[in-house]
Design a protein around this motif. Structure first.
Motif, PDB file in Angstrom:
ATOM      1  N   PHE A  28      -9.525  60.207  69.172  1.00  0.00           N
ATOM      2  CA  PHE A  28     -10.041  58.939  69.680  1.00  0.00           C
ATOM      3  C   PHE A  28     -11.557  58.912  69.664  1.00  0.00           C
ATOM      4  O   PHE A  28     -12.159  57.906  69.275  1.00  0.00           O
ATOM      5  CB  PHE A  28      -9.509  58.755  71.108  1.00  0.00           C
ATOM      6  N   SER A  29     -12.170  60.002  70.088  1.00  0.00           N
ATOM      7  CA  SER A  29     -13.621  60.028  70.236  1.00  0.00           C
ATOM      8  C   SER A  29     -14.366  59.938  68.916  1.00  0.00           C
ATOM      9  O   SER A  29     -15.583  59.768  68.906  1.00  0.00           O
ATOM     10  CB  SER A  29     -14.052  61.297  70.980  1.00  0.00           C
ATOM     11  N   SER A  30     -13.672  60.019  67.805  1.00  0.00           N
ATOM     12  CA  SER A  30     -14.321  59.970  66.491  1.00  0.00           C
ATOM     13  C   SER A  30     -14.347  58.572  65.889  1.00  0.00           C
ATOM     14  O   SER A  30     -14.900  58.393  64.797  1.00  0.00           O
ATOM     15  CB  SER A  30     -13.600  60.905  65.516  1.00  0.00           C
ATOM     16  N   TYR A  31     -13.772  57.611  66.567  1.00  0.00           N
ATOM     17  CA  TYR A  31     -13.638  56.280  65.975  1.00  0.00           C
ATOM     18  C   TYR A  31     -14.143  55.183  66.906  1.00  0.00           C
ATOM     19  O   TYR A  31     -13.963  55.241  68.126  1.00  0.00           O
ATOM     20  CB  TYR A  31     -12.177  56.003  65.624  1.00  0.00           C
ATOM     21  N   ALA A  32     -14.754  54.189  66.288  1.00  0.00           N
ATOM     22  CA  ALA A  32     -15.089  52.979  67.027  1.00  0.00           C
ATOM     23  C   ALA A  32     -13.799  52.228  67.355  1.00  0.00           C
ATOM     24  O   ALA A  32     -12.756  52.446  66.728  1.00  0.00           O
ATOM     25  CB  ALA A  32     -16.033  52.115  66.202  1.00  0.00           C
ATOM     26  N   MET A  33     -13.893  51.361  68.350  1.00  0.00           N
ATOM     27  CA  MET A  33     -12.734  50.599  68.802  1.00  0.00           C
ATOM     28  C   MET A  33     -13.106  49.120  68.946  1.00  0.00           C
ATOM     29  O   MET A  33     -14.277  48.788  69.169  1.00  0.00           O
ATOM     30  CB  MET A  33     -12.257  51.113  70.166  1.00  0.00           C
ATOM     31  N   GLY A  34     -12.106  48.277  68.868  1.00  0.00           N
ATOM     32  CA  GLY A  34     -12.369  46.852  69.028  1.00  0.00           C
ATOM     33  C   GLY A  34     -11.273  46.150  69.799  1.00  0.00           C
ATOM     34  O   GLY A  34     -10.166  46.664  69.946  1.00  0.00           O
ATOM     35  N   TRP A  35     -11.639  44.977  70.310  1.00  0.00           N
ATOM     36  CA  TRP A  35     -10.684  44.069  70.953  1.00  0.00           C
ATOM     37  C   TRP A  35     -10.717  42.744  70.200  1.00  0.00           C
ATOM     38  O   TRP A  35     -11.789  42.220  69.872  1.00  0.00           O
ATOM     39  CB  TRP A  35     -11.059  43.823  72.412  1.00  0.00           C
ATOM     40  N   PHE A  36      -9.546  42.208  69.951  1.00  0.00           N
ATOM     41  CA  PHE A  36      -9.371  40.891  69.370  1.00  0.00           C
ATOM     42  C   PHE A  36      -8.441  40.110  70.287  1.00  0.00           C
ATOM     43  O   PHE A  36      -7.799  40.678  71.163  1.00  0.00           O
ATOM     44  CB  PHE A  36      -8.745  40.999  67.977  1.00  0.00           C
ATOM     45  N   ARG A  37      -8.349  38.806  70.049  1.00  0.00           N
ATOM     46  CA  ARG A  37      -7.400  38.010  70.811  1.00  0.00           C
ATOM     47  C   ARG A  37      -6.834  36.907  69.929  1.00  0.00           C
ATOM     48  O   ARG A  37      -7.469  36.484  68.953  1.00  0.00           O
ATOM     49  CB  ARG A  37      -8.055  37.421  72.063  1.00  0.00           C
ATOM     50  N   GLN A  38      -5.645  36.469  70.304  1.00  0.00           N
ATOM     51  CA  GLN A  38      -5.001  35.382  69.570  1.00  0.00           C
ATOM     52  C   GLN A  38      -4.408  34.404  70.561  1.00  0.00           C
ATOM     53  O   GLN A  38      -3.489  34.748  71.323  1.00  0.00           O
ATOM     54  CB  GLN A  38      -3.914  35.919  68.637  1.00  0.00           C
ATOM     55  N   ALA A  39      -4.954  33.211  70.563  1.00  0.00           N
ATOM     56  CA  ALA A  39      -4.454  32.148  71.421  1.00  0.00           C
ATOM     57  C   ALA A  39      -3.269  31.472  70.747  1.00  0.00           C
ATOM     58  O   ALA A  39      -3.120  31.532  69.519  1.00  0.00           O
ATOM     59  CB  ALA A  39      -5.557  31.133  71.684  1.00  0.00           C
ATOM     60  N   PRO A  40      -2.419  30.809  71.517  1.00  0.00           N
ATOM     61  CA  PRO A  40      -1.259  30.118  70.939  1.00  0.00           C
ATOM     62  C   PRO A  40      -1.674  29.137  69.857  1.00  0.00           C
ATOM     63  O   PRO A  40      -2.544  28.289  70.070  1.00  0.00           O
ATOM     64  CB  PRO A  40      -0.650  29.400  72.146  1.00  0.00           C
ATOM     65  N   GLY A  41      -1.067  29.271  68.694  1.00  0.00           N
ATOM     66  CA  GLY A  41      -1.351  28.355  67.607  1.00  0.00           C
ATOM     67  C   GLY A  41      -2.654  28.590  66.890  1.00  0.00           C
ATOM     68  O   GLY A  41      -3.033  27.800  66.009  1.00  0.00           O
ATOM     69  N   GLU A  42      -3.359  29.666  67.256  1.00  0.00           N
ATOM     70  CA  GLU A  42      -4.653  29.948  66.652  1.00  0.00           C
ATOM     71  C   GLU A  42      -4.616  31.268  65.882  1.00  0.00           C
ATOM     72  O   GLU A  42      -3.708  32.076  66.049  1.00  0.00           O
ATOM     73  CB  GLU A  42      -5.733  30.038  67.740  1.00  0.00           C
ATOM     74  N   GLU A  43      -5.627  31.463  65.051  1.00  0.00           N
ATOM     75  CA  GLU A  43      -5.761  32.740  64.364  1.00  0.00           C
ATOM     76  C   GLU A  43      -6.363  33.771  65.315  1.00  0.00           C
ATOM     77  O   GLU A  43      -7.055  33.438  66.273  1.00  0.00           O
ATOM     78  CB  GLU A  43      -6.655  32.573  63.128  1.00  0.00           C
ATOM     79  N   ARG A  44      -6.106  35.013  64.996  1.00  0.00           N
ATOM     80  CA  ARG A  44      -6.682  36.083  65.798  1.00  0.00           C
ATOM     81  C   ARG A  44      -8.190  36.118  65.590  1.00  0.00           C
ATOM     82  O   ARG A  44      -8.673  35.941  64.472  1.00  0.00           O
ATOM     83  CB  ARG A  44      -6.054  37.421  65.414  1.00  0.00           C
ATOM     84  N   GLU A  45      -8.922  36.350  66.681  1.00  0.00           N
ATOM     85  CA  GLU A  45     -10.382  36.344  66.592  1.00  0.00           C
ATOM     86  C   GLU A  45     -10.976  37.575  67.246  1.00  0.00           C
ATOM     87  O   GLU A  45     -10.408  38.148  68.176  1.00  0.00           O
ATOM     88  CB  GLU A  45     -10.964  35.092  67.261  1.00  0.00           C
ATOM     89  N   PHE A  46     -12.135  37.943  66.767  1.00  0.00           N
ATOM     90  CA  PHE A  46     -12.857  39.090  67.297  1.00  0.00           C
ATOM     91  C   PHE A  46     -13.385  38.792  68.695  1.00  0.00           C
ATOM     92  O   PHE A  46     -13.852  37.680  68.974  1.00  0.00           O
ATOM     93  CB  PHE A  46     -14.026  39.422  66.366  1.00  0.00           C
ATOM     94  N   VAL A  47     -13.325  39.808  69.565  1.00  0.00           N
ATOM     95  CA  VAL A  47     -13.845  39.677  70.924  1.00  0.00           C
ATOM     96  C   VAL A  47     -15.008  40.641  71.154  1.00  0.00           C
ATOM     97  O   VAL A  47     -16.096  40.235  71.538  1.00  0.00           O
ATOM     98  CB  VAL A  47     -12.742  39.935  71.968  1.00  0.00           C
ATOM     99  N   ALA A  48     -14.766  41.930  70.929  1.00  0.00           N
ATOM    100  CA  ALA A  48     -15.796  42.929  71.206  1.00  0.00           C
ATOM    101  C   ALA A  48     -15.475  44.217  70.463  1.00  0.00           C
ATOM    102  O   ALA A  48     -14.322  44.461  70.103  1.00  0.00           O
ATOM    103  CB  ALA A  48     -15.889  43.215  72.704  1.00  0.00           C
ATOM    104  N   ALA A  49     -16.497  45.028  70.256  1.00  0.00           N
ATOM    105  CA  ALA A  49     -16.306  46.325  69.611  1.00  0.00           C
ATOM    106  C   ALA A  49     -17.321  47.313  70.163  1.00  0.00           C
ATOM    107  O   ALA A  49     -18.408  46.928  70.610  1.00  0.00           O
ATOM    108  CB  ALA A  49     -16.450  46.209  68.097  1.00  0.00           C
ATOM    109  N   ILE A  50     -16.953  48.593  70.112  1.00  0.00           N
ATOM    110  CA  ILE A  50     -17.807  49.651  70.634  1.00  0.00           C
ATOM    111  C   ILE A  50     -17.743  50.841  69.691  1.00  0.00           C
ATOM    112  O   ILE A  50     -16.667  51.202  69.203  1.00  0.00           O
ATOM    113  CB  ILE A  50     -17.364  50.032  72.065  1.00  0.00           C
ATOM    114  N   SER A  51     -18.881  51.457  69.427  1.00  0.00           N
ATOM    115  CA  SER A  51     -18.929  52.618  68.539  1.00  0.00           C
ATOM    116  C   SER A  51     -18.305  53.835  69.217  1.00  0.00           C
ATOM    117  O   SER A  51     -17.968  53.799  70.405  1.00  0.00           O
ATOM    118  CB  SER A  51     -20.369  52.910  68.139  1.00  0.00           C
ATOM    119  N   TYR A  52     -18.173  54.913  68.494  1.00  0.00           N
ATOM    120  CA  TYR A  52     -17.467  56.098  68.996  1.00  0.00           C
ATOM    121  C   TYR A  52     -18.081  56.667  70.269  1.00  0.00           C
ATOM    122  O   TYR A  52     -17.379  57.203  71.111  1.00  0.00           O
ATOM    123  CB  TYR A  52     -17.435  57.168  67.909  1.00  0.00           C
ATOM    124  N   ASN A  53     -19.406  56.522  70.395  1.00  0.00           N
ATOM    125  CA  ASN A  53     -20.083  57.094  71.569  1.00  0.00           C
ATOM    126  C   ASN A  53     -20.628  56.028  72.505  1.00  0.00           C
ATOM    127  O   ASN A  53     -21.325  56.350  73.462  1.00  0.00           O
ATOM    128  CB  ASN A  53     -21.214  58.017  71.121  1.00  0.00           C
TER     129      ASN A  53
END
Length: 128
Positions: A28-53
């Motif tokens: 886990f500690s070697s990879y960046a991570m992200g959050w996305f979200r998808q509202a009803p009837g909508e495409e998935r969209e980017f929310v936030a991301a964080i680097s490995y450290n």
């Protein structure tokens, strides 16, 4: 690789939640991570991301100043603190593992294709 998202629920507008995403099966500690979200009837969209450290963090314009992404590499977990929630924040929130440790430019961090593995999502419902 498994990602288990949790922490979603029903909350009134203006309320807060803390979403968690526990990872297993990859360093886990070697990879960046992200959050996305998808509202009803909508495409998935980017929310936030964080680097490995945690040194590099990005937010979408719609959540900047209200949401905070963080990670605890000792617990293999990434978090998304969501504050001042609005009805338009209602969505299924997904965590994902980025393809590398560093995020690079915002343009790349916000692209779904840069993420290798996805969790099952956790539903956030904001009532007005």
């Amino acid at each position: 690789v498994q990602l288990q998202a949790s922490g979603g629920g029903l909350v009134q507008a203006g309320g807060s939640l803390r979403l968690s995403c526990a990872a297993s099966g990859r360093t886990f500690s070697s990879y960046a991570m992200g959050w996305f979200r998808q509202a009803p009837g909508e495409e998935r969209e980017f929310v936030a991301a964080i680097s490995y450290n945690g040194d590099s963090i990005y937010y979408s314009d719609s959540v900047r100043g209200r949401f905070t992404i963080s990670r605890d590499n000792a617990k293999n977990t990434v978090y998304l603190q969501v504050n001042s929630l609005k009805p338009e924040d209602t969505a299924v929130y997904y965590c994902a593992i980025y393809h590398s440790s560093a995020l690079g430019a915002y343009y790349y961090a916000a692209r779904e294709s840069r993420y290798d593995y996805w969790g099952q999502g956790t539903l956030v419902t904001v009532s007005s």
